[in-house]
Design a protein around this motif. Sequence first.
Motif, PDB file in Angstrom:
ATOM      1  N   ALA A 223       5.862   3.281   2.079  1.00  8.87           N
ATOM      2  CA  ALA A 223       6.628   1.944   2.662  1.00  8.87           C
ATOM      3  C   ALA A 223       6.867   0.931   1.756  1.00  8.87           C
ATOM      4  CB  ALA A 223       6.092   1.914   3.911  1.00  8.87           C
ATOM      5  N   LEU A 224       5.754   0.607   0.858  1.00 14.83           N
ATOM      6  CA  LEU A 224       5.757  -0.327  -0.197  1.00 14.83           C
ATOM      7  C   LEU A 224       7.013   0.011  -1.140  1.00 14.83           C
ATOM      8  CD1 LEU A 224       2.182  -1.287  -0.397  1.00 14.83           C
ATOM      9  CD2 LEU A 224       4.135  -2.858   0.457  1.00 14.83           C
ATOM     10  N   MET A 225       6.945   1.114  -1.637  1.00 14.63           N
ATOM     11  CA  MET A 225       7.746   1.700  -2.704  1.00 14.63           C
ATOM     12  C   MET A 225       9.200   1.756  -2.116  1.00 14.63           C
ATOM     13  SD  MET A 225       6.214   2.514  -5.506  1.00 14.63           S
ATOM     14  CE  MET A 225       7.052   3.671  -6.381  1.00 14.63           C
ATOM     15  N   ARG A 226       9.447   1.789  -0.900  1.00 13.32           N
ATOM     16  CA  ARG A 226      10.712   1.528  -0.083  1.00 13.32           C
ATOM     17  C   ARG A 226      11.203   0.099   0.014  1.00 13.32           C
ATOM     18  NH1 ARG A 226       8.777   5.919   3.063  1.00 13.32           N
ATOM     19  NH2 ARG A 226       8.435   4.361   4.831  1.00 13.32           N
ATOM     20  N   LEU A 227      10.337  -0.665   0.103  1.00 15.43           N
ATOM     21  CA  LEU A 227      10.688  -1.989   0.154  1.00 15.43           C
ATOM     22  C   LEU A 227      11.081  -2.666  -1.332  1.00 15.43           C
ATOM     23  CD1 LEU A 227       7.815  -3.615   2.164  1.00 15.43           C
ATOM     24  CD2 LEU A 227      10.417  -3.581   2.659  1.00 15.43           C
ATOM     25  N   GLY A 228      10.842  -1.618  -2.465  1.00 14.32           N
ATOM     26  CA  GLY A 228      11.254  -2.282  -3.784  1.00 14.32           C
ATOM     27  C   GLY A 228      10.222  -2.286  -4.738  1.00 14.32           C
ATOM     28  N   CYS A 229       8.871  -2.169  -4.228  1.00 12.69           N
ATOM     29  CA  CYS A 229       7.778  -2.050  -5.279  1.00 12.69           C
ATOM     30  C   CYS A 229       8.007  -1.235  -6.598  1.00 12.69           C
ATOM     31  CB  CYS A 229       6.409  -2.007  -4.614  1.00 12.69           C
ATOM     32  SG  CYS A 229       6.036  -3.230  -3.278  1.00 12.69           S
ATOM     33  N   THR A 230       8.070  -1.700  -7.652  1.00 19.97           N
ATOM     34  CA  THR A 230       8.008  -0.445  -8.693  1.00 19.97           C
ATOM     35  C   THR A 230       6.482   0.097  -8.918  1.00 19.97           C
ATOM     36  OG1 THR A 230       7.261  -2.450 -10.265  1.00 19.97           O
ATOM     37  CG2 THR A 230       9.752  -1.899 -10.094  1.00 19.97           C
ATOM     38  N   THR A 231       5.720  -0.525  -8.634  1.00 22.44           N
ATOM     39  CA  THR A 231       4.222   0.022  -8.494  1.00 22.44           C
ATOM     40  C   THR A 231       3.863  -0.556  -7.222  1.00 22.44           C
ATOM     41  OG1 THR A 231       3.314  -1.984  -9.492  1.00 22.44           O
ATOM     42  CG2 THR A 231       3.752  -0.163 -10.936  1.00 22.44           C
ATOM     43  N   PRO A 232       3.017   0.540  -6.366  1.00 17.03           N
ATOM     44  CA  PRO A 232       2.921   0.277  -5.021  1.00 17.03           C
ATOM     45  C   PRO A 232       1.669  -0.780  -4.721  1.00 17.03           C
ATOM     46  CG  PRO A 232       1.906   2.304  -5.606  1.00 17.03           C
ATOM     47  CD  PRO A 232       2.712   1.885  -6.507  1.00 17.03           C
ATOM     48  N   VAL A 233       0.892  -1.154  -5.746  1.00 15.94           N
ATOM     49  CA  VAL A 233      -0.023  -2.171  -5.481  1.00 15.94           C
ATOM     50  C   VAL A 233      -0.196  -2.931  -7.165  1.00 15.94           C
ATOM     51  CG1 VAL A 233      -1.468  -1.038  -3.773  1.00 15.94           C
ATOM     52  CG2 VAL A 233      -2.022  -0.601  -6.071  1.00 15.94           C
ATOM     53  N   PRO A 234      -0.548  -4.336  -6.974  1.00 14.64           N
ATOM     54  CA  PRO A 234      -0.659  -4.985  -5.797  1.00 14.64           C
ATOM     55  C   PRO A 234       0.877  -5.469  -5.321  1.00 14.64           C
ATOM     56  CG  PRO A 234      -1.066  -6.337  -7.724  1.00 14.64           C
ATOM     57  CD  PRO A 234      -0.873  -4.792  -8.326  1.00 14.64           C
ATOM     58  N   ALA A 235       0.887  -5.401  -4.135  1.00 16.49           N
ATOM     59  CA  ALA A 235       2.248  -6.165  -3.176  1.00 16.49           C
ATOM     60  C   ALA A 235       1.888  -7.208  -2.733  1.00 16.49           C
ATOM     61  CB  ALA A 235       2.610  -4.926  -2.189  1.00 16.49           C
ATOM     62  N   VAL A 236       2.717  -8.210  -3.118  1.00 15.36           N
ATOM     63  CA  VAL A 236       2.183  -9.432  -2.452  1.00 15.36           C
ATOM     64  C   VAL A 236       3.232 -10.096  -1.479  1.00 15.36           C
ATOM     65  CG1 VAL A 236       1.767 -11.987  -3.127  1.00 15.36           C
ATOM     66  CG2 VAL A 236       0.856 -10.102  -4.628  1.00 15.36           C
ATOM     67  N   PHE A 237       2.772 -10.344  -0.313  1.00 15.57           N
ATOM     68  CA  PHE A 237       3.734 -11.135   0.730  1.00 15.57           C
ATOM     69  C   PHE A 237       3.354 -12.607   0.757  1.00 15.57           C
ATOM     70  CE2 PHE A 237       4.139  -6.738   1.235  1.00 15.57           C
ATOM     71  CZ  PHE A 237       5.443  -6.369   1.757  1.00 15.57           C
ATOM     72  N   ILE A 238       4.310 -13.549   0.857  1.00 14.16           N
ATOM     73  CA  ILE A 238       4.141 -14.952   1.013  1.00 14.16           C
ATOM     74  C   ILE A 238       4.793 -15.269   2.198  1.00 14.16           C
ATOM     75  CG2 ILE A 238       3.767 -17.130   0.329  1.00 14.16           C
ATOM     76  CD1 ILE A 238       3.238 -16.034  -2.507  1.00 14.16           C
ATOM     77  N   GLY A 239       4.378 -15.889   3.476  1.00 17.28           N
ATOM     78  CA  GLY A 239       4.962 -16.247   4.502  1.00 17.28           C
ATOM     79  C   GLY A 239       5.807 -15.103   5.029  1.00 17.28           C
ATOM     80  N   GLY A 240       5.244 -13.875   5.100  1.00 16.85           N
ATOM     81  CA  GLY A 240       5.894 -12.740   5.497  1.00 16.85           C
ATOM     82  C   GLY A 240       7.004 -12.003   4.585  1.00 16.85           C
ATOM     83  N   LEU A 241       7.276 -12.656   3.444  1.00 16.15           N
ATOM     84  CA  LEU A 241       8.476 -12.050   2.709  1.00 16.15           C
ATOM     85  C   LEU A 241       7.964 -11.569   1.484  1.00 16.15           C
ATOM     86  CD1 LEU A 241      10.676 -15.263   2.694  1.00 16.15           C
ATOM     87  CD2 LEU A 241      11.004 -13.061   4.136  1.00 16.15           C
ATOM     88  N   PHE A 242       8.383 -10.344   1.087  1.00 14.18           N
ATOM     89  CA  PHE A 242       7.848  -9.716  -0.158  1.00 14.18           C
ATOM     90  C   PHE A 242       8.305 -10.432  -1.636  1.00 14.18           C
ATOM     91  CE2 PHE A 242       8.887  -6.359  -3.696  1.00 14.18           C
ATOM     92  CZ  PHE A 242       7.348  -6.089  -3.728  1.00 14.18           C
ATOM     93  N   VAL A 243       7.219 -10.759  -2.476  1.00 14.76           N
ATOM     94  CA  VAL A 243       7.274 -11.622  -3.384  1.00 14.76           C
ATOM     95  C   VAL A 243       7.408 -10.611  -4.522  1.00 14.76           C
ATOM     96  CG1 VAL A 243       6.199 -13.298  -4.822  1.00 14.76           C
ATOM     97  CG2 VAL A 243       6.223 -13.693  -2.396  1.00 14.76           C
TER      98      VAL A 243
END
Length: 101
Positions: free
Chosen positions: A55-75
């Motif tokens: 799911a993180l990869m589908r959100l646009g993560c080039t690498t799945p971790v770390p995936a940082v969200f601030i205020g509910g938004l993907f950074v």
Amino acid sequence: MEAVMRLARERGVVIFTKSSCCMCYAVKILFHDLGVNPMVHELDQNPEGREMEKALMRLGCTTPVPAVFIGGLFVGSTNEVMSLHLGGSLNPLLKPYRALS
């Protein structure tokens, strides 16, 4: 994807990580040093971790971790977070989420 977004909104700063990832560790330390206590989800210790990675990869993560969200938004991941930090843009984003001293 819904589980990831639900978890990303449960706290001001949320980081999806793996316990064995050195870049994840560096990002967690950065946030702690900046006075933020993020909610950390270790995907390698979660039975649904593999699906969350996808799911993180589908959100646009080039690498799945770390995936940082601030205020509910993907950074972003390490590169985006460090670029924001070095450019002086990370502190203003984190201001509402700093731990009270």
